[in-house]
Enzyme design. Sequence first.
Site: not given
Ligand code: 1PR
Length: 541
Positions: A234, A393
């Site tokens: 991320d 999500d």
């Molecule tokens: O909506 O098309 O602009 O895409 C935004 C993207 O950013 C989406 O794929 C959304 O999942 C991601 N995103 C948005 N905000 C966050 C945040 O964390 N605040 N991250 C975010 C999502 C989740 C996973 C993470 C796993 C594994 N990250 O990708 O890597 O949950 O984590 P872990 O192994 O540590 O538990 P758009």
Amino acid sequence: PKDMPKVYLLDYVAGNVRSLVNGIEKVGYTIEWIKSPEDIEKADKLILPGVGHFGHCMTQFSKAGYLPAIRKHIESGKPFMSICVGLQVLFEGSSESPSVAGLGFIKGHLDRFNDSSKSVPHIGWNSANTDDKQVYGLRPSSKYYYVHSYKVPYVKGELEAQGWTVATARYGDEEFVGAVAKGNILATQFHPEKSGVAGLRVLKAFLDGKQDSGVAGLKAVQEGLTRRVIACLDVRTNDQGDLVVTKGDQYDVREKGEGGNVRNLGKPVEMARNYYEQGADEVTFLNITSFRDCPLADLPMLEILRRTSETVFVPLTIGGGVRDTTDTDGTKVSALQIATMYFKSGADKVSIGSDAVTAAEEYYGAGKRLSGKTAIEQISQAYGNQAVVVSVDPKRVYVSNASETKHNTITTTFPGPNGESVCWYACTIKGGRETRDIDVVELTQAVEAMGAGEILLNCIDQDGTNSGFDFGLINQVKGAVKIPVIASSGAGNPGHFEEVFDQTSTDAALGAGMFHRGEYTVKDVKEFLEAKGLMVRRFES
Ligand code: 1PR
């Protein structure tokens, strides 16, 4: 690199050719682009990169007048290599485009993988088994990256009778052609430029003209598709304005306590390279803020992709901000144009989050009618389904019993605040900040119908908890769609990866925090899985 020997690449494709260029340069050659049929005559070594659709590819060639020149090159005996759809068009035809004829250099037709008991497209690392033949650096112990829905079925003896040497692979109960070689021609269904060191070895052997450089006489150590392990980064700007890898707990990326800063876990390009060298089968970047204040052409993510694709020879996915938007100077920019910039910079797939939810709502609103205008439809039409990932999500919504909601529920092993054992999974947008009235089954079925090629299935409740994946959620989505699913959120140790492959039929598993914090390496996970008898790709150096 003016004094390096030249390779000619046909400039017709959409999609990621940057990796192929990087791969070719890495093994000591330089690229010359072919921009017209006349250019082909100058070529000694010619490579046909291939991404996308059989009919589209053939039509592009014939419209631009390339077909006679390609034929002439091949027939003259000069070195010729073709990749993926490039292999497919050498055959007579494909059920992907029944009305379009192939080049017909090889007798045979392609058909679609049977999806009754496995995911289609076939995505991941599989063998190219040459039996007792030596073929351009191929090794029975190596795995190569494939991504395709159509294949040449392998019937022992048929291609051999036409003089071809064949390397085969197996997906479920289907055996298919992984590569063919004869005289000056090498064609691979897999992507050598995305297959790590094993793939670069094949590219080099072809370019060096060393047909008999492979390892022969051994059966593939283990046939079939390996368990895919993905590292996810991320990325966002921190409060100092630097682009950093961060990681949230249930999507909250700020340190606990007063004035919490955005967690900074390292630099994206360096970390991606580390994960590649630990054996990650793919690397995913999620741009979790959309860098709104900067012109799109200068998006910092583009530079990250360009630099990463110089050293990371496995598939790269990029997500975040793929939607129709307005640039800083007021011009309208389509999701397809944004995706194109990402592909040109070295991405193999784009991932769509929020926009997919909105599109699915509209799809149901219109009585399940496709509009043709969504980002998913437009990008998958231009670049193929395999290039479009939908990132989901979801968040649990507990109910006391299933009849309380119109949504698709499951019995969950994670009890709710009042001891509820039934829940449905609500899709969210804007990084989990807004929950919508659509569940994961509805969403994933809608985006599959629009042409998405893969689902990246997060779970906000599990994210950053290190307590393992949500099997109920994963099985619910696996039961809803035919396209591959990547399980994400909650991985805390190698055992969690084994469990998710054991308890669900997921096609791949993704980890983030446990890798970033240095608790375990990707290699630890692969070794653990292997010790438990699961097939994985080993990193080759
Ligand atoms: O909506 O098309 O602009 O895409 C935004 C993207 O950013 C989406 O794929 C959304 O999942 C991601 N995103 C948005 N905000 C966050 C945040 O964390 N605040 N991250 C975010 C999502 C989740 C996973 C993470 C796993 C594994 N990250 O990708 O890597 O949950 O984590 P872990 O192994 O540590 O538990 P758009």
